[in-house]
Design an enzyme around this catalytic site. Structure first.
Site, PDB file in Angstrom:
ATOM      1  N   PHE A   1       0.825  -1.218   0.000  1.00 50.63           N
ATOM      2  CA  PHE A   1       0.000   0.000   0.000  1.00 50.63           C
ATOM      3  C   PHE A   1       0.856   1.264   0.000  1.00 50.63           C
ATOM      4  O   PHE A   1       0.848   2.046  -0.957  1.00 50.63           O
ATOM      5  CB  PHE A   1      -0.947  -0.056   1.204  1.00 50.63           C
ATOM      6  CG  PHE A   1      -1.549   1.263   1.599  1.00 50.63           C
ATOM      7  CD1 PHE A   1      -2.100   2.111   0.654  1.00 50.63           C
ATOM      8  CD2 PHE A   1      -1.575   1.648   2.931  1.00 50.63           C
ATOM      9  CE1 PHE A   1      -2.660   3.333   1.026  1.00 50.63           C
ATOM     10  CE2 PHE A   1      -2.135   2.858   3.319  1.00 50.63           C
ATOM     11  CZ  PHE A   1      -2.674   3.695   2.361  1.00 50.63           C
TER      12      PHE A   1
ATOM     13  N   TYR B   1      23.645  -0.174  14.445  1.00 49.94           N
ATOM     14  CA  TYR B   1      24.440  -0.113  13.214  1.00 49.94           C
ATOM     15  C   TYR B   1      24.974   1.298  12.984  1.00 49.94           C
ATOM     16  O   TYR B   1      26.079   1.490  12.473  1.00 49.94           O
ATOM     17  CB  TYR B   1      23.600  -0.566  12.015  1.00 49.94           C
ATOM     18  CG  TYR B   1      23.710  -2.040  11.708  1.00 49.94           C
ATOM     19  CD1 TYR B   1      24.567  -2.506  10.713  1.00 49.94           C
ATOM     20  CD2 TYR B   1      22.959  -2.981  12.404  1.00 49.94           C
ATOM     21  CE1 TYR B   1      24.671  -3.854  10.422  1.00 49.94           C
ATOM     22  CE2 TYR B   1      23.056  -4.330  12.128  1.00 49.94           C
ATOM     23  CZ  TYR B   1      23.915  -4.767  11.140  1.00 49.94           C
ATOM     24  OH  TYR B   1      24.030  -6.109  10.867  1.00 49.94           O
TER      25      TYR B   1
ATOM     26  N   PHE C   1       3.324 -11.114   0.168  1.00 48.87           N
ATOM     27  CA  PHE C   1       2.441 -11.614   1.224  1.00 48.87           C
ATOM     28  C   PHE C   1       1.230 -10.690   1.352  1.00 48.87           C
ATOM     29  O   PHE C   1       0.088 -11.138   1.349  1.00 48.87           O
ATOM     30  CB  PHE C   1       3.200 -11.718   2.548  1.00 48.87           C
ATOM     31  CG  PHE C   1       2.325 -12.072   3.723  1.00 48.87           C
ATOM     32  CD1 PHE C   1       1.531 -13.200   3.689  1.00 48.87           C
ATOM     33  CD2 PHE C   1       2.276 -11.267   4.850  1.00 48.87           C
ATOM     34  CE1 PHE C   1       0.704 -13.533   4.761  1.00 48.87           C
ATOM     35  CE2 PHE C   1       1.463 -11.581   5.928  1.00 48.87           C
ATOM     36  CZ  PHE C   1       0.677 -12.722   5.879  1.00 48.87           C
ATOM     37  N   THR C   2       1.490  -9.402   1.458  1.00 51.69           N
ATOM     38  CA  THR C   2       0.400  -8.426   1.430  1.00 51.69           C
ATOM     39  C   THR C   2       0.513  -7.492   0.224  1.00 51.69           C
ATOM     40  O   THR C   2      -0.454  -6.810  -0.112  1.00 51.69           O
ATOM     41  CB  THR C   2       0.372  -7.578   2.723  1.00 51.69           C
ATOM     42  OG1 THR C   2       1.642  -6.927   2.882  1.00 51.69           O
ATOM     43  CG2 THR C   2       0.100  -8.454   3.940  1.00 51.69           C
ATOM     44  N   GLY C   3       1.656  -7.441  -0.409  1.00 51.60           N
ATOM     45  CA  GLY C   3       1.827  -6.612  -1.603  1.00 51.60           C
ATOM     46  C   GLY C   3       1.201  -7.273  -2.819  1.00 51.60           C
ATOM     47  O   GLY C   3       0.963  -8.483  -2.848  1.00 51.60           O
TER      48      GLY C   3
ATOM     49  N   TYR D   1       4.375  -7.465  16.288  1.00 48.85           N
ATOM     50  CA  TYR D   1       4.588  -6.273  15.466  1.00 48.85           C
ATOM     51  C   TYR D   1       5.182  -5.134  16.288  1.00 48.85           C
ATOM     52  O   TYR D   1       6.184  -4.522  15.889  1.00 48.85           O
ATOM     53  CB  TYR D   1       3.258  -5.848  14.847  1.00 48.85           C
ATOM     54  CG  TYR D   1       3.355  -4.671  13.900  1.00 48.85           C
ATOM     55  CD1 TYR D   1       4.033  -4.778  12.694  1.00 48.85           C
ATOM     56  CD2 TYR D   1       2.744  -3.459  14.217  1.00 48.85           C
ATOM     57  CE1 TYR D   1       4.111  -3.697  11.821  1.00 48.85           C
ATOM     58  CE2 TYR D   1       2.807  -2.376  13.352  1.00 48.85           C
ATOM     59  CZ  TYR D   1       3.494  -2.502  12.153  1.00 48.85           C
ATOM     60  OH  TYR D   1       3.572  -1.433  11.302  1.00 48.85           O
TER      61      TYR D   1
ATOM     62  N   GLY E   1      22.753  -4.497   6.930  1.00 45.56           N
ATOM     63  CA  GLY E   1      24.019  -5.047   6.437  1.00 45.56           C
ATOM     64  C   GLY E   1      24.287  -4.644   4.995  1.00 45.56           C
ATOM     65  O   GLY E   1      25.429  -4.329   4.626  1.00 45.56           O
TER      66      GLY E   1
END
Length: 426
Positions: free
Chosen positions: A108, A254, A131-133, A240, A197
């Protein structure tokens, strides 16, 4: 003597007459026989001709169906030969044009960000596991020289050369991220490690799409970036909420240890076209129920609050944050707050003719009671604030959902296969 001669003559005449009659009968028989035979033969020939005609009709139908199938294949092939038209984009030379990776770019928010970056003239690489796209969200760019789509799950390492990374990959609606909580955690931890990374390896700037869910069910209102949150670490939403909190921790680890250029956006409730129709969020639920004249379902008492921003405002904020020099988390959301009850009434007024009643159901566990961003930091450092009003944005969203409902209700006719075509037709 006369009598005998006369008698002989009369007998002769009779014989002659009989012969003539017999001759006429024989001649008539021979003349009528072909006609009789013709009638019999014509009847059988008509039947044979009728059968032959039926066969010819079936053969013609099969030939026509084969021709139609060949034409369909030719048209499909022609689509690849005919140059595709794309939305207008800016031209950038090689110095200004960036190579940008968008994880979750078919989703979305990601697809709207891709549209913005493409129109600005950058090279965009979309990575999504769908998966949701949905491919339909970015199909208008497929084939463009500046666009690339990769079917990949970021839980697995990705080796690619880029200048910037927008890391948006993660299911974001409760039904989706609760469906597979372990996978949600892995996407937000292992997937984030892989993207950080990659950023370290190619020296790319990376923007992490965090969420207002890091504040949990807040005890401070409105929520500023300095608030540490009030989260249940073992609740149904924890996969989540805590996943995003760990993603932020990893980002700054990082940044400190590997000197990665990190930007963190805490995204509040967002709505607009390309939302999933069944994602279980307030906006999509209410609009669909109103359009279909179903009862609008509110979980809880309806006094809990939310703040909704239109997707184009969010995209502007993400790009502004990426291009800024500010490194601490920033809230991106609309500070205008509405109760769920008020929001339901707004939806009913926008969907003309909606007769939907409002039905109250038991509250969802760990559902935040108040949600409103403090965007002072965004205004100060990004010169950003939402521009699209709730009414204008919702009208666009309602129109999108109306088209989606119409599209899903249209009958789909199967293509005729050249094989076994007579069985399919008859």
């Amino acid at each position: 003597m006369r009598y005998s001669i006369y008698n002989f003559a009369s007998k002769h005449q009779r014989v002659t007459t009989i012969c003539l009659l017999l001759f006429c009968l024989l001649a008539g028989y021979h003349l009528l026989q072909p006609i009789l035979n013709y009638n019999l033969e014509s009847k059988s020939k008509k039947e044979e001709k009728s059968i032959k005609n039926q066969r010819d009709v079936f053969n013609e139908i099969n030939l026509l169906k084969n021709k139609i199938s060949e034409l369909e294949i030719s048209l499909e092939q022609a689509e690849f030969r005919v140059p595709k038209t794309f939305p207008n984009i800016k031209f950038l030379n090689y110095k200004d044009r960036k190579r940008i990776l968008v994880t979750g770019g078919a989703g979305f928010v990601g697809s709207h960000l891709v549209d913005y970056l493409m129109r600005e003239g950058h090279e965009v690489i979309v990575v999504d596991n769908f998966f949701t796209g949905r491919k339909r969200n970015v199909e208008h760019w497929i084939g463009h020289g500046n666009f690339e789509l990769i079917h990949h799950d970021i839980v697995n390492p990705l080796l690619i050369e880029v200048d910037e990374i927008y890391h948006l990959a993660s299911p974001a609606s409760p039904p989706h991220y609760m469906l597979n909580p372990v996978k949600t955690i892995k996407t937000n931890t292992v997937g984030t490690i892989n993207m950080l990374g990659l950023a370290r390896r190619v020296n790319a700037r990376i923007l992490i799409a965090s969420t207002s869910e890091v504040y949990g069910d807040p005890e401070i209102h409105p929520q500023s970036e300095s608030y540490w949150g009030h989260v249940n670490p073992i609740g149904p939403r924890a996969c989540y909420d805590e996943g995003k909190r760990v993603a932020e921790t990893l980002s700054y680890a990082y940044a400190k240890q590997e000197k990665v250029q990190v930007r963190v956006a805490r995204i509040f409730n967002t709505y607009g076209p390309r939302m999933h129709m069944n994602d279980g969020r307030v906006v999509s639920n209410f609009i669909l129920q109103a359009l279909q004249n179903e009862s609008i379902t509110i979980y809880g008492h309806g006094k809990q609050t939310r703040s909704f921003q239109y997707v184009s405002d969010l995209v502007d904020g993400l790009v502004a944050l990426m291009n800024s020099s500010y490194t601490l988390p920033i809230n991106l959301g609309n500070p205008v707050e509405h109760t769920i009850d008020e929001f339901a009434q707004i939806i009913k007024s926008i969907v003309n003719g909606a007769d939907s009643s409002i039905r109250y159901l038991p509250a969802v566990e760990d559902d935040p009671q108040r949600r409103r961003p403090d965007i002072t930091r965004a205004k100060k450092y990004l010169n950003w604030e939402p521009k699209i009003s709730l009414d204008a944005g919702l009208r666009k969203a309602v129109e999108y959902f109306r088209r989606e409902i119409l599209r899903s209700s249209m009958p789909i006719f199967p293509k005729v296969s050249p094989r076994n075509s007579d069985k399919e037709l008859w």
